[in-house]
Design a protein around this motif. Structure first.
Motif, PDB file in Angstrom:
ATOM      1  N   PHE A  44      54.318  32.903  37.688  1.00 49.08           N
ATOM      2  CA  PHE A  44      54.491  33.948  38.697  1.00 49.08           C
ATOM      3  C   PHE A  44      53.280  34.870  38.712  1.00 49.08           C
ATOM      4  O   PHE A  44      52.763  35.225  39.787  1.00 49.08           O
ATOM      5  CB  PHE A  44      55.767  34.732  38.383  1.00 49.08           C
ATOM      6  CG  PHE A  44      55.938  35.994  39.192  1.00 49.08           C
ATOM      7  CD1 PHE A  44      56.432  35.948  40.484  1.00 49.08           C
ATOM      8  CD2 PHE A  44      55.605  37.227  38.657  1.00 49.08           C
ATOM      9  CE1 PHE A  44      56.595  37.115  41.231  1.00 49.08           C
ATOM     10  CE2 PHE A  44      55.761  38.393  39.392  1.00 49.08           C
ATOM     11  CZ  PHE A  44      56.254  38.335  40.684  1.00 49.08           C
ATOM     12  N   LEU A  45      52.801  35.255  37.523  1.00 50.68           N
ATOM     13  CA  LEU A  45      51.622  36.113  37.421  1.00 50.68           C
ATOM     14  C   LEU A  45      50.410  35.454  38.067  1.00 50.68           C
ATOM     15  O   LEU A  45      49.658  36.089  38.815  1.00 50.68           O
ATOM     16  CB  LEU A  45      51.321  36.402  35.953  1.00 50.68           C
ATOM     17  CG  LEU A  45      51.964  37.624  35.316  1.00 50.68           C
ATOM     18  CD1 LEU A  45      51.670  37.642  33.824  1.00 50.68           C
ATOM     19  CD2 LEU A  45      51.460  38.887  35.960  1.00 50.68           C
ATOM     20  N   LEU A  46      50.194  34.176  37.748  1.00 49.40           N
ATOM     21  CA  LEU A  46      49.035  33.464  38.288  1.00 49.40           C
ATOM     22  C   LEU A  46      49.101  33.405  39.811  1.00 49.40           C
ATOM     23  O   LEU A  46      48.103  33.675  40.504  1.00 49.40           O
ATOM     24  CB  LEU A  46      48.987  32.049  37.700  1.00 49.40           C
ATOM     25  CG  LEU A  46      47.841  31.150  38.187  1.00 49.40           C
ATOM     26  CD1 LEU A  46      46.497  31.746  37.788  1.00 49.40           C
ATOM     27  CD2 LEU A  46      48.000  29.742  37.613  1.00 49.40           C
ATOM     28  N   THR A  47      50.277  33.070  40.338  1.00 52.07           N
ATOM     29  CA  THR A  47      50.433  32.970  41.793  1.00 52.07           C
ATOM     30  C   THR A  47      50.197  34.312  42.470  1.00 52.07           C
ATOM     31  O   THR A  47      49.456  34.415  43.463  1.00 52.07           O
ATOM     32  CB  THR A  47      51.845  32.453  42.135  1.00 52.07           C
ATOM     33  OG1 THR A  47      52.057  31.191  41.488  1.00 52.07           O
ATOM     34  CG2 THR A  47      52.014  32.295  43.632  1.00 52.07           C
ATOM     35  N   VAL A  48      50.816  35.353  41.925  1.00 49.01           N
ATOM     36  CA  VAL A  48      50.693  36.683  42.526  1.00 49.01           C
ATOM     37  C   VAL A  48      49.245  37.159  42.490  1.00 49.01           C
ATOM     38  O   VAL A  48      48.737  37.729  43.463  1.00 49.01           O
ATOM     39  CB  VAL A  48      51.617  37.690  41.799  1.00 49.01           C
ATOM     40  CG1 VAL A  48      51.272  39.124  42.175  1.00 49.01           C
ATOM     41  CG2 VAL A  48      53.062  37.400  42.131  1.00 49.01           C
ATOM     42  N   SER A  49      48.556  36.921  41.377  1.00 52.58           N
ATOM     43  CA  SER A  49      47.178  37.403  41.259  1.00 52.58           C
ATOM     44  C   SER A  49      46.260  36.701  42.258  1.00 52.58           C
ATOM     45  O   SER A  49      45.401  37.351  42.882  1.00 52.58           O
ATOM     46  CB  SER A  49      46.665  37.203  39.833  1.00 52.58           C
ATOM     47  OG  SER A  49      46.716  35.839  39.452  1.00 52.58           O
ATOM     48  N   ILE A  50      46.425  35.408  42.434  1.00 56.57           N
ATOM     49  CA  ILE A  50      45.579  34.693  43.397  1.00 56.57           C
ATOM     50  C   ILE A  50      45.865  35.172  44.820  1.00 56.57           C
ATOM     51  O   ILE A  50      44.941  35.426  45.616  1.00 56.57           O
ATOM     52  CB  ILE A  50      45.804  33.170  43.280  1.00 56.57           C
ATOM     53  CG1 ILE A  50      45.277  32.668  41.933  1.00 56.57           C
ATOM     54  CG2 ILE A  50      45.122  32.439  44.428  1.00 56.57           C
ATOM     55  CD1 ILE A  50      45.562  31.212  41.654  1.00 56.57           C
ATOM     56  N   VAL A  51      47.154  35.307  45.161  1.00 57.88           N
ATOM     57  CA  VAL A  51      47.516  35.790  46.500  1.00 57.88           C
ATOM     58  C   VAL A  51      46.964  37.188  46.727  1.00 57.88           C
ATOM     59  O   VAL A  51      46.409  37.500  47.793  1.00 57.88           O
ATOM     60  CB  VAL A  51      49.047  35.762  46.683  1.00 57.88           C
ATOM     61  CG1 VAL A  51      49.439  36.469  47.977  1.00 57.88           C
ATOM     62  CG2 VAL A  51      49.552  34.328  46.698  1.00 57.88           C
ATOM     63  N   CYS A  52      47.090  38.048  45.724  1.00 61.99           N
ATOM     64  CA  CYS A  52      46.581  39.419  45.852  1.00 61.99           C
ATOM     65  C   CYS A  52      45.065  39.421  46.035  1.00 61.99           C
ATOM     66  O   CYS A  52      44.524  40.195  46.846  1.00 61.99           O
ATOM     67  CB  CYS A  52      46.943  40.239  44.617  1.00 61.99           C
ATOM     68  SG  CYS A  52      48.678  40.693  44.543  1.00 61.99           S
ATOM     69  N   GLY A  53      44.374  38.576  45.260  1.00 59.56           N
ATOM     70  CA  GLY A  53      42.927  38.504  45.396  1.00 59.56           C
ATOM     71  C   GLY A  53      42.508  38.141  46.805  1.00 59.56           C
ATOM     72  O   GLY A  53      41.547  38.696  47.357  1.00 59.56           O
ATOM     73  N   ILE A  54      43.234  37.219  47.419  1.00 63.12           N
ATOM     74  CA  ILE A  54      42.923  36.824  48.798  1.00 63.12           C
ATOM     75  C   ILE A  54      43.282  37.941  49.769  1.00 63.12           C
ATOM     76  O   ILE A  54      42.528  38.254  50.698  1.00 63.12           O
ATOM     77  CB  ILE A  54      43.677  35.524  49.151  1.00 63.12           C
ATOM     78  CG1 ILE A  54      43.150  34.363  48.279  1.00 63.12           C
ATOM     79  CG2 ILE A  54      43.541  35.196  50.627  1.00 63.12           C
ATOM     80  CD1 ILE A  54      43.943  33.079  48.417  1.00 63.12           C
ATOM     81  N   VAL A  55      44.456  38.573  49.537  1.00 63.09           N
ATOM     82  CA  VAL A  55      44.926  39.617  50.459  1.00 63.09           C
ATOM     83  C   VAL A  55      43.971  40.800  50.496  1.00 63.09           C
ATOM     84  O   VAL A  55      43.525  41.221  51.563  1.00 63.09           O
ATOM     85  CB  VAL A  55      46.349  40.082  50.064  1.00 63.09           C
ATOM     86  CG1 VAL A  55      46.723  41.363  50.804  1.00 63.09           C
ATOM     87  CG2 VAL A  55      47.363  38.986  50.374  1.00 63.09           C
ATOM     88  N   PHE A  56      43.609  41.361  49.322  1.00 67.68           N
ATOM     89  CA  PHE A  56      42.769  42.560  49.374  1.00 67.68           C
ATOM     90  C   PHE A  56      41.282  42.237  49.501  1.00 67.68           C
ATOM     91  O   PHE A  56      40.465  43.140  49.704  1.00 67.68           O
ATOM     92  CB  PHE A  56      43.029  43.506  48.197  1.00 67.68           C
ATOM     93  CG  PHE A  56      42.687  42.976  46.830  1.00 67.68           C
ATOM     94  CD1 PHE A  56      41.377  42.707  46.459  1.00 67.68           C
ATOM     95  CD2 PHE A  56      43.682  42.793  45.876  1.00 67.68           C
ATOM     96  CE1 PHE A  56      41.070  42.250  45.193  1.00 67.68           C
ATOM     97  CE2 PHE A  56      43.376  42.334  44.617  1.00 67.68           C
ATOM     98  CZ  PHE A  56      42.066  42.062  44.269  1.00 67.68           C
ATOM     99  N   GLY A  57      40.918  40.969  49.396  1.00 68.42           N
ATOM    100  CA  GLY A  57      39.513  40.605  49.573  1.00 68.42           C
ATOM    101  C   GLY A  57      39.168  40.120  50.962  1.00 68.42           C
ATOM    102  O   GLY A  57      37.993  40.034  51.330  1.00 68.42           O
ATOM    103  N   LEU A  58      40.187  39.806  51.765  1.00 71.35           N
ATOM    104  CA  LEU A  58      39.929  39.188  53.067  1.00 71.35           C
ATOM    105  C   LEU A  58      39.290  40.162  54.054  1.00 71.35           C
ATOM    106  O   LEU A  58      38.314  39.818  54.738  1.00 71.35           O
ATOM    107  CB  LEU A  58      41.245  38.644  53.639  1.00 71.35           C
ATOM    108  CG  LEU A  58      41.119  37.630  54.776  1.00 71.35           C
ATOM    109  CD1 LEU A  58      40.275  36.437  54.342  1.00 71.35           C
ATOM    110  CD2 LEU A  58      42.503  37.173  55.219  1.00 71.35           C
ATOM    111  N   ALA A  59      39.839  41.379  54.131  1.00 70.61           N
ATOM    112  CA  ALA A  59      39.290  42.348  55.105  1.00 70.61           C
ATOM    113  C   ALA A  59      37.826  42.669  54.828  1.00 70.61           C
ATOM    114  O   ALA A  59      36.989  42.617  55.750  1.00 70.61           O
ATOM    115  CB  ALA A  59      40.146  43.619  55.097  1.00 70.61           C
TER     116      ALA A  59
END
Length: 825
Positions: free
Chosen positions: A391-406
């Motif tokens: 769960f940690l790994l999945t959340v961290s990757i998704v978060c990295g994409i979410v806050f890095g995309l803009a």
């Protein structure tokens, strides 16, 4: 020689390109982050807070809701209750005759297990020791697919009358009391005066129920003769295993059909009765699921706020790199390569934050386990196991994409000419860029407001509940549980235990009052029976009213501070000469004797048409089932009444001395009066009330922590954006001041910019709160989900914090030297 297809060649080429790009992007990302260590550390810590909070709460949810029960094929295990047709939410214990009919007539169940919590007194040491036990059908271990560590489990006939007395020990108890002596299997131990042969030892990993990890022994449950013949005596807990090929729906319908047959055969005791069935795990956690999902939603909001904060930081950093990006684009780099590079950096930040957050979550799990003990059905400590780490790994990757995309999209679309010539390096951000950063701040404030309002509602409800009158004066009140030897008959308990203990305790220095009761208010409830008022028509079967049943000593009400509203208290001489006396509470008097005094009236109980119980007193209401439950009708019997079946009574003592010193004195007094009676669970009434609020306290504590984190993140996000805008507008501010703008006007201009963002965020948050707080309605007590005080006070607090967050950058702006600002451009 094999020839590869063009598609295979393209796939291989794409894979090699992907691997080559990743090997190139990773070192570049690490070098870029190392060049700005302060910025990188701030991003990592921000995201660590969000991910760590999610890891901690997900660990709890995994332990309670997701992780399967530690038994073989747990999805086929169910809990079964008796229920009422006209009260579908009501679930009660099971009678022995009904259970036997279920066993004989059910087609979808292969095993029924009846059990009761029990306690025994272990003899043979320096002094008797109370131990926890479970009496269960002999097939309990086979039903749960549980194997012993040593020896064997119950044989099929060892719960039948006349069988040898046997016992299975838990590994924890075996090691503590017998030092792990392997020769204990086959030997006898004395439990409550009776010899039992130890036949096996269950491993520490086994517990039944799964949250009952302190169990010491398992004993076969053999129904008493009275239980076998009394269909209206409901006392058993029941689990079962559904046969292969049958579903939960099949089993429920099957048992309801059997219950309908029983109702027709025995209408006097079974009218209106049916069956309720639910998965075993669901039966353990059903009542706390809403609270856990609220907490999960709360930490998800915290993570979103953290992501918005990091996204704003990355946007600010990206603008400082516009010239570097322009150079790379001019040299032939594609936009997709730049986006990938930025996303690589953001994912590295997120993974680093996940590592720090995981460590923080791991550190917090021990105190979280302690805080959850009285609130959650936990058999073992909460851990960071593989599902949580995934769960940690999945959340961290998704978060990295979410806050890095803009930032990636914004920077990769830079205009080459302005940035290469440097003309864009010192200018204010574009309107679009400012809108993006402003929107992120608005989102942070809105989400923070939702969390703060939820926490505010929970706090208001908790305070209201804590201040609810329980009907008891809790100050300097101590409860002491006595483990009564089972071989003592009801007729001698009062003479050999209760009278001597009360006399000795009442004579102890510092004791004001002392009494005894079978079930302590707030701490326990749910023992009831049907009755009707003498002189009125007997209600039809299944329509008889219910009253809670208690057995107590004279002086109990005075000790607890419960006032006698009408009539008198019990006397030691009561219930002599065949006269049956009872007392009732005001709730029962209001419901069944409206407008008249019940003193002198009589009650009849169950199917007993001969015995009359005369009411001699009415006492004030007590919230026996917890502070959130209104007082229900209660009937009190003298503790000398035989055949009530309570056995153990709880000693309550009101003192004039400090509690800590009195506890030792009271233990000594009980031991002196009844040396063979172990004493346990010595607690103050304040502690008992506090334990009853355990689940609410857990929710409130965690929700308050998450709301505080959200407030800090939102304030820091607003501060960061306003500071950045001030830095970009330095030349503009210098020109304004050179043209005559005073410092106060500059401060006002900057503050208003922050207040506008905060106002929009608060407005959006209020709309979201009105929509979402309805899910809290079932968890609130004495407070509406749209409480005006909370909805007015919390936005005011958030607006104040937002105002303070803009003051520092506003003050800095007012200190700008106009000439220096103009020359710097």
């Amino acid at each position: 020689m094999s020839v590869q297809s063009p598609a295979a060649i393209r796939t291989k080429s794409a894979t090699s390109h992907w691997w080559f790009d990743l090997r190139r992007d990773l070192p570049l990302a690490f070098r870029g982050l190392r060049r700005t260590p302060g910025f990188s550390l701030l991003c990592i810590l921000t995201i660590a807070v969000g991910i760590g909070a999610n890891a901690a709460i997900f660990s709890v949810i995994n332990a309670v809701l997701i992780k399967p029960l530690p038994y073989g094929e747990p999805d086929r295990l169910v809990r079964i209750w008796e229920s009422l047709k006209d009260q579908r939410d009501w679930k009660g214990s099971v009678s022995v005759p009904n259970l036997e009919d279920w066993r004989a007539q059910s087609h979808s169940i292969e095993n029924f297990v009846a059990y009761n919590y029990a306690e025994r007194i272990l003899d043979g040491g320096n002094e008797p020791e109370r131990i926890l036990g479970l009496e269960a059908s002999a097939n309990i271990f086979n039903t749960l697919h549980a194997a012993p560590l040593r020896g064997r489990v119950f044989a099929a006939n060892e719960d039948q009358p006349g069988s040898n007395r046997v016992v299975v020990l838990s590994e924890r108890f075996w090691r503590r009391r017998f030092g792990g002596d392997t020769t204990i299997v086959g030997r006898s131990i004395i439990l409550s005066g009776l010899s039992h042969t130890v036949i096996g030892i269950m491993p520490e990993s086994f517990a039944f129920p799964s949250n009952y990890s302190n169990n010491d022994v398992w004993l076969p449950y053999t129904p008493r003769e009275l239980e076998k013949t009394t269909r209206g005596s409901h006392s058993l807990s029941v689990i079962a295993r559904i046969k292969p090929g049958f579903s939960l729906t099949n089993a429920t319908e099957d048992l309801k059909n059997v219950a309908a047959i029983i109702e027709k055969q025995f209408p006097a005791s079974q009218a209106n009765r049916t069956v309720a069935v639910s998965p075993l795990q669901e039966s353990m956690v059903g009542s706390i699921k809403p609270a856990l999902f609220v907490l999960l939603g709360s930490v998800a909001l915290v993570l979103l706020i953290a992501c918005a904060n990091v996204a704003n930081l990355l946007l600010a950093r990206a603008e400082s790199r516009r010239r570097d990006v322009a150079v790379r684009l001019a040299l032939g780099a594609s936009r997709s390569q730049l986006i990938r590079q930025y996303l690589t950096e953001s994912v590295i930040l997120a993974l680093s934050g996940a590592i720090v957050g995981a460590f923080g979550a791991w550190v917090s799990l021990k105190p979280l386990t302690v805080l959850s003990q009285n609130a959650l059905p936990l058999g073992k400590p909460i851990t960071l196991d593989m599902p949580v780490l995934l769960f940690l790994l999945t959340v961290s990757i998704v978060c990295g994409i979410v806050f890095g995309l803009a930032p990636a999209l914004q920077t990769s679309s830079t205009e080459l000419r302005n940035d290469l010539t440097g003309s864009g390096g010192k200018t204010t951000s574009t309107k679009a860029q400012q809108r993006v950063r402003g929107a992120l701040v608005v989102a942070q404030i809105a989400l923070s407001l939702i969390l703060l309002i939820n926490a505010g509602l929970m706090m208001r409800a908790f305070v209201t509940l804590r201040e609810t009158d329980s009907g008891i004066a809790v100050d300097r009140l101590i409860s002491i549980r006595l483990s009564i030897p089972k071989q003592l008959a009801d007729s001698v308990l009062a003479q050999q235990v209760y009278h001597p203990v009360l006399d000795e305790v009442r004579g102890t220095a510092g004791v004001r009052n002392a009494g005894m009761i079978s079930m302590l208010p707030i701490d326990n409830w749910g023992t009831n029976g049907s009755f009707w008022v003498d002189g009125k028509p007997k209600p039809d079967p299944g329509k008889q009213p219910i009253t809670e049943l208690r057995q107590l000593s004279p002086g109990y009400f005075a000790t607890m501070g419960i006032k006698i509203k009408d009539g008198r208290d019990f006397l030691e001489s009561d219930n002599g000469g065949g006269v049956h006396l009872v007392m009732i509470n005001q709730a029962m008097a209001r419901e069944h004797f409206p407008g008249v005094s019940p003193i002198g009236k009589a009650l009849r109980f169950g199917d007993d048409d001969d015995s009359r119980y005369t009411i001699i007193g009415v006492v004030g209401d007590v919230r026996s089932g917890g502070l959130e439950r209104k007082a229900t009708p209660e009937t009190y019997f003298p503790y000398t009444t035989a055949g009530m079946g309570f056995g153990n009574l709880i000693l309550v003592v009101r003192t004039t001395a400090p509690l800590d010193g009195m506890i030792t004195s009271l233990r000594k007094a009980v031991h002196k009066a009844a040396p063979n009676v172990p004493v346990y669970a010595v607690r103050s009434m304040d502690e008992i009330v506090g334990r009853s609020l355990g689940a609410r306290k857990l929710n409130l504590t965690l929700l308050s922590i998450f709301a505080s984190i959200a407030l800090i993140l939102a304030a820091s996000g607003l501060y960061g954006v306003i500071s950045y805008l001030v830095a970009q507008r330095t030349r503009e501010i210098g020109i304004r001041m050179a043209l005559g703008a005073d410092r106060a006007r500059v401060v006002r201009m900057v503050v208003m910019q922050g207040i506008r963002l905060a106002s929009v965020g608060i407005a959006v948050g209020l709309i979201g709160s009105l929509a979402l707080t309805r899910v809290l309605s079932s968890m609130l007590y004495g407070v509406g989900s749209r409480d005006p005080g909370t909805f007015a006070g919390v936005p005011l607090i958030l607006a104040t914090v937002a105002f303070l967050a803009t003051l520092v950058p506003a003050w800095r702006a007012s200190q700008v030297d106009p000439m220096h600002a103009i020359r710097s451009e």
